[in-house]
Design a protein around this motif. Structure first.
Motif, PDB file in Angstrom:
ATOM      1  N   TYR A   1      44.084  48.191  47.313  1.00  0.00           N
ATOM      2  CA  TYR A   1      42.812  47.484  47.187  1.00  0.00           C
ATOM      3  C   TYR A   1      42.658  46.833  45.808  1.00  0.00           C
ATOM      4  O   TYR A   1      42.254  45.683  45.687  1.00  0.00           O
ATOM      5  N   VAL A   2      42.978  47.573  44.742  1.00  0.00           N
ATOM      6  CA  VAL A   2      42.675  47.091  43.392  1.00  0.00           C
ATOM      7  C   VAL A   2      43.597  45.944  42.974  1.00  0.00           C
ATOM      8  O   VAL A   2      43.186  45.052  42.241  1.00  0.00           O
ATOM      9  N   VAL A   3      44.824  45.932  43.476  1.00  0.00           N
ATOM     10  CA  VAL A   3      45.754  44.889  43.053  1.00  0.00           C
ATOM     11  C   VAL A   3      45.239  43.507  43.466  1.00  0.00           C
ATOM     12  O   VAL A   3      45.543  42.498  42.830  1.00  0.00           O
ATOM     13  N   ASN A   4      44.417  43.458  44.487  1.00  0.00           N
ATOM     14  CA  ASN A   4      43.847  42.191  44.958  1.00  0.00           C
ATOM     15  C   ASN A   4      42.518  41.845  44.302  1.00  0.00           C
ATOM     16  O   ASN A   4      41.843  40.915  44.726  1.00  0.00           O
ATOM     17  N   THR A   5      42.134  42.600  43.279  1.00  0.00           N
ATOM     18  CA  THR A   5      40.831  42.376  42.647  1.00  0.00           C
ATOM     19  C   THR A   5      40.651  40.919  42.239  1.00  0.00           C
ATOM     20  O   THR A   5      41.484  40.349  41.541  1.00  0.00           O
ATOM     21  N   PHE A   6      39.562  40.361  42.693  1.00  0.00           N
ATOM     22  CA  PHE A   6      39.258  38.975  42.346  1.00  0.00           C
ATOM     23  C   PHE A   6      37.817  38.856  41.868  1.00  0.00           C
ATOM     24  O   PHE A   6      37.529  38.266  40.824  1.00  0.00           O
ATOM     25  N   ASP A   7      36.903  39.456  42.637  1.00  0.00           N
ATOM     26  CA  ASP A   7      35.477  39.286  42.359  1.00  0.00           C
ATOM     27  C   ASP A   7      35.063  39.752  40.971  1.00  0.00           C
ATOM     28  O   ASP A   7      34.314  39.065  40.278  1.00  0.00           O
ATOM     29  N   THR A   8      35.584  40.921  40.558  1.00  0.00           N
ATOM     30  CA  THR A   8      35.173  41.472  39.265  1.00  0.00           C
ATOM     31  C   THR A   8      35.552  40.531  38.127  1.00  0.00           C
ATOM     32  O   THR A   8      34.764  40.273  37.212  1.00  0.00           O
ATOM     33  N   ILE A   9      36.784  40.006  38.204  1.00  0.00           N
ATOM     34  CA  ILE A   9      37.244  39.110  37.144  1.00  0.00           C
ATOM     35  C   ILE A   9      36.516  37.767  37.210  1.00  0.00           C
ATOM     36  O   ILE A   9      36.099  37.229  36.193  1.00  0.00           O
ATOM     37  N   TYR A  10      36.318  37.279  38.412  1.00  0.00           N
ATOM     38  CA  TYR A  10      35.593  36.017  38.587  1.00  0.00           C
ATOM     39  C   TYR A  10      34.208  36.092  37.958  1.00  0.00           C
ATOM     40  O   TYR A  10      33.760  35.199  37.250  1.00  0.00           O
ATOM     41  N   MET A  11      33.491  37.181  38.226  1.00  0.00           N
ATOM     42  CA  MET A  11      32.112  37.291  37.771  1.00  0.00           C
ATOM     43  C   MET A  11      32.006  37.701  36.312  1.00  0.00           C
ATOM     44  O   MET A  11      31.072  37.329  35.625  1.00  0.00           O
ATOM     45  N   MET A  12      32.954  38.479  35.830  1.00  0.00           N
ATOM     46  CA  MET A  12      32.792  39.070  34.514  1.00  0.00           C
ATOM     47  C   MET A  12      33.370  38.215  33.402  1.00  0.00           C
ATOM     48  O   MET A  12      32.725  37.965  32.393  1.00  0.00           O
ATOM     49  N   THR A  13      34.627  37.795  33.570  1.00  0.00           N
ATOM     50  CA  THR A  13      35.299  37.135  32.447  1.00  0.00           C
ATOM     51  C   THR A  13      35.859  35.769  32.808  1.00  0.00           C
ATOM     52  O   THR A  13      36.287  35.040  31.923  1.00  0.00           O
ATOM     53  N   GLN A  14      35.899  35.438  34.081  1.00  0.00           N
ATOM     54  CA  GLN A  14      36.584  34.215  34.525  1.00  0.00           C
ATOM     55  C   GLN A  14      38.005  34.176  33.969  1.00  0.00           C
ATOM     56  O   GLN A  14      38.532  33.117  33.627  1.00  0.00           O
ATOM     57  N   GLY A  15      38.602  35.351  33.852  1.00  0.00           N
ATOM     58  CA  GLY A  15      39.978  35.435  33.383  1.00  0.00           C
ATOM     59  C   GLY A  15      40.117  35.282  31.876  1.00  0.00           C
ATOM     60  O   GLY A  15      41.205  35.404  31.339  1.00  0.00           O
ATOM     61  N   GLY A  16      39.003  35.026  31.193  1.00  0.00           N
ATOM     62  CA  GLY A  16      39.075  34.701  29.779  1.00  0.00           C
ATOM     63  C   GLY A  16      38.842  35.889  28.876  1.00  0.00           C
ATOM     64  O   GLY A  16      38.742  37.001  29.353  1.00  0.00           O
ATOM     65  N   PRO A  17      38.745  35.653  27.577  1.00  0.00           N
ATOM     66  CA  PRO A  17      38.886  34.335  26.941  1.00  0.00           C
ATOM     67  C   PRO A  17      40.306  33.782  27.124  1.00  0.00           C
ATOM     68  O   PRO A  17      41.256  34.551  27.023  1.00  0.00           O
ATOM     69  N   GLY A  18      40.392  32.463  27.335  1.00  0.00           N
ATOM     70  CA  GLY A  18      41.692  31.880  27.668  1.00  0.00           C
ATOM     71  C   GLY A  18      42.155  32.449  28.990  1.00  0.00           C
ATOM     72  O   GLY A  18      41.444  32.353  29.990  1.00  0.00           O
ATOM     73  N   THR A  19      43.310  33.076  28.977  1.00  0.00           N
ATOM     74  CA  THR A  19      43.765  33.753  30.193  1.00  0.00           C
ATOM     75  C   THR A  19      43.966  35.248  29.902  1.00  0.00           C
ATOM     76  O   THR A  19      44.730  35.927  30.570  1.00  0.00           O
ATOM     77  N   ALA A  20      43.231  35.742  28.881  1.00  0.00           N
ATOM     78  CA  ALA A  20      43.461  37.118  28.406  1.00  0.00           C
ATOM     79  C   ALA A  20      43.260  38.165  29.496  1.00  0.00           C
ATOM     80  O   ALA A  20      43.899  39.203  29.487  1.00  0.00           O
ATOM     81  N   SER A  21      42.335  37.902  30.420  1.00  0.00           N
ATOM     82  CA  SER A  21      42.076  38.927  31.435  1.00  0.00           C
ATOM     83  C   SER A  21      42.335  38.421  32.852  1.00  0.00           C
ATOM     84  O   SER A  21      41.821  38.963  33.813  1.00  0.00           O
ATOM     85  N   SER A  22      43.139  37.365  32.967  1.00  0.00           N
ATOM     86  CA  SER A  22      43.505  36.886  34.315  1.00  0.00           C
ATOM     87  C   SER A  22      44.446  37.869  34.982  1.00  0.00           C
ATOM     88  O   SER A  22      45.392  38.325  34.353  1.00  0.00           O
ATOM     89  N   ASN A  23      44.196  38.141  36.239  1.00  0.00           N
ATOM     90  CA  ASN A  23      45.249  38.807  37.008  1.00  0.00           C
ATOM     91  C   ASN A  23      45.823  37.782  37.979  1.00  0.00           C
ATOM     92  O   ASN A  23      45.390  36.619  37.999  1.00  0.00           O
ATOM     93  N   LEU A  24      46.791  38.173  38.780  1.00  0.00           N
ATOM     94  CA  LEU A  24      47.457  37.185  39.633  1.00  0.00           C
ATOM     95  C   LEU A  24      46.510  36.528  40.631  1.00  0.00           C
ATOM     96  O   LEU A  24      46.514  35.300  40.748  1.00  0.00           O
TER      97      LEU A  24
END
Lengths: 295, 316
Positions: free
Chosen positions: B242-265
């Motif tokens: 389940y967690v490897v597919n996490t999208f919503d948390t990153i989308y709402m919280m950091t948008q993968g940023g700053p830069g791509t610091a918190s992007s997952n696949l």
């Protein structure tokens, strides 16, 4: 619990322990302390959720104060604002996506789970393997063709696209879970019905279903939780017409600095149906989440 | 099926042909209920993936009108040398592993506390599973604002005495922030699994250990943990899926940023697809992710079958 530790020692070891063994005693000082500790930890753990509910009853002015405000005159204004604005169409879409996909999952999944619960099917293991492996397929790997195909046939921003996708998303879980319930039905029940000449749909409908009802209900609840909370497909495949509740909350990203209380009210309302369903289905939650492996 | 059941008694004359035909009819009557679900799943999940493979071999960027040609393995070569893609892959591993392991530790702790009779046990359990039920999108937003906000956030207020009052968690420690929200969300799941394990533990074993004079810690490491092993493995496996597919948390919280610091696949591929419009490259990334998943999953699935199936079933 520390107090209970010496208890067994006072009992002669050779004598078999009486059945309702008082492993943990209530009322002791250590027990009370542990109970208080448990409560304290639980309250700290859920405090973000409690804080959300509390914030929902604030005005915007006291939602953002330093230090945070704990006591205030509660108001329902935020809930009124949310419901009075454009929240309801999103709820409607979420309801369609959740209920229709859950119904479809049960219609497709119940016969499949039944077939997989009776051993003679040779490739049972392969099929079960296949179903669960689709759960491991990363959604990002399929979203592009789905997007392109939906655009071709004019099904972008259409709630039924989500219904189909959520059905596929939950079907493996439902098949595994329902199968575990079918396995618990005594084989004699089905055989007896078949001896009397009942057809397979009839066996499923009038013999199995009544026995399976709690299991089917639990499966439905798990499907509802996942569908209602789904975000990836919802945000990528819908726009103004078919957007669901999680997509509604995206609107707060831009204005988050200003409207904490309203955000909290919206989040509370959006979560409420699933939280209540989850509370009701507590006993089945483990089984559903583990796809039937843990009872 | 009812017909075949009575057949042997009535027709003993043709023993050579009937059993096979009977078996075939029997086989189909068993298989037929399975087909709708199977076909549906193949159409919706496997067919798109075949197209993904096809797209991944093409140079196709919606912003470049001249694209749409066959590109061989160019996309793969590009993606595998793309530092941002590799960074996102690393983040995925870090986020998934830390979330699953910390959630499991917290879950075990909570489950141990709940595995005794006490006043309000049902209420406490109900409270504790709530974070799992709240819409993840809302969880992420609320942690970002009401918890992590450097000025008005609850966390800053609580941590002020420790000198951590004005840390801007989301921008200074984006991965930590994301993992925190995920751990909060997933700990109840682990707790429920472990609790089911604890409650299936035989009383006699526990008491035998106590009679033998084992202390609490010895009991936990020698008796409880081995018993829980199966549940912990299952929790880690399912949690990872389940967690490897996490999208919503990153989308709402950091948008993968700053830069791509918190992007997952999932988030990075989403960006390349829906913001970069590079269909060919994002398809190639998707295929690579699937290959990686298959490698990991093959190992994991062995475990699942050992756990799910009874011994007898696993042998057949």
């Amino acid at each position: 619990m520390t107090a209970t530790a010496p208890a067994p020692r006072t009992r002669p070891a050779a004598v078999p322990t009486p059945r309702p063994a008082p492993r943990r005693r209530r009322g002791s000082v250590g027990g009370t302390a542990l109970t208080v500790l448990t409560w304290a930890i639980a309250l700290v753990f859920v405090s973000p959720a409690l804080w959300m509910v509390l914030t929902a009853f604030k005005t915007e002015g006291i939602a953002q104060t330093d230090p945070p405000t704990l006591l205030f005159q509660p108001t329902l204004d935020q809930f009124r604002n949310v419901v009075g604005a454009d929240f309801m169409p999103y709820v409607g879409n979420s309801l369609i996506a959740t209920l229709a996909s859950t119904a479809l999952v049960l219609v497709l999944g119940t016969p499949a789970a039944y077939a997989l619960s009776i051993r003679p099917v040779k490739r049972t293991k392969d099929v079960l393997f296949f179903f669960i492996s689709t759960k491991m397929l990363p959604l990002v790997a399929v979203v592009v063709p789905i997007y392109v195909a939906a655009a071709e046939v004019g099904m972008l921003d259409n709630i039924w696209t989500l219904v189909v996708l959520y059905t596929a998303m939950n079907l493996p879980i439902a098949v595994w879970m329902l199968r575990s319930f079918f396995l618990e039905v005594p084989a004699g029940v089905v055989e007896a019905a078949q001896m009397e000449g009942a057809s397979l749909p009839r066996v499923l409908w009038s013999v199995m279903l009544p026995i399976m009802a709690p299991g089917v209900a639990a499966t439905a609840l798990i499907c509802m939780i996942f569908s209602w909370n789904e975000f990836f497909f919802a945000v990528n495949l819908t726009a103004s017409q078919a957007a669901t509740v999680p997509v509604y909350l995206v609107g707060f990203i831009t204005s988050e600095g200003l409207y904490w209380a309203q955000l909290a009210a919206a989040a509370t309302l959006a979560s409420l149906p699933i939280v209540v369903i989850g509370w009701m289905a507590q006993r089945q939650l483990v089984r559903g989440l583990s796809m039937g492996a843990v009872k | 099926m009812s017909a075949t059941a009575t057949a042997p008694a009535e027709r003993p004359a043709a023993p050579a042909r009937t059993p096979r035909a009977r078996r075939r009819a029997h086989g189909w009557s068993l298989r037929a209920p399975l087909l709708p679900a199977l076909i549906f799943t193949i159409l919706v999940t496997q067919l798109p993936f075949l197209f993904t493979i096809f797209y991944s071999l093409r140079s196709w960027n919606l912003l470049r009108p001249d694209s749409g040609t066959f590109a061989g393995l160019d996309n793969y070569a590009y993606v595998l040398t793309d530092a941002q893609f590799l960074g996102a892959a690393l983040n995925t591993v870090v986020i998934t592993a830390s979330c699953v392991l910390i959630s499991m530790a917290v879950g075990i702790g909570l489950a141990m506390l709940l595995d005794r009779k006490f006043l309000g046990r049902g209420v406490v359990r109900t409270l504790l599973i709530t974070p799992f039920l709240i819409i993840p999108v809302a969880t992420a937003l609320l942690w970002k604002t009401t918890m992590f906000d450097p000025v008005f956030g609850l966390l800053g207020f609580v941590l002020t005495p420790f000198g951590l009052g004005d840390v801007n968690w989301v921008s200074q420690y984006p991965v930590v922030s994301v993992v925190t929200a995920l751990v909060w969300q997933w700990s109840p799941f682990m707790m429920l699994l472990v609790l089911a394990g604890l409650q299936s533990q035989s009383r006699d074993v526990v008491e035998a250990g106590q009679v033998d004079g084992a202390n609490r810690w010895q009991m936990f490491t020698n008796v409880t943990l081995p018993h829980l092993r199966r549940y912990i493995e299952l929790g880690v496996l399912l949690g990872s899926i389940y967690v490897v597919n996490t999208f919503d948390t990153i989308y709402m919280m950091t948008q993968g940023g700053p830069g791509t610091a918190s992007s997952n696949l999932p988030f990075y591929i989403y960006q390349r697809t829906f913001l970069g419009f590079d269909i060919g490259q994002s398809a190639a990334m998707g295929v690579i992710v699937v290959i990686g998943t298959i490698v990991v999953a093959t190992l994991a699935l062995r475990l699942i079958f050992r756990t799910f199936m009874s011994d007898q079933e696993a042998k057949s």
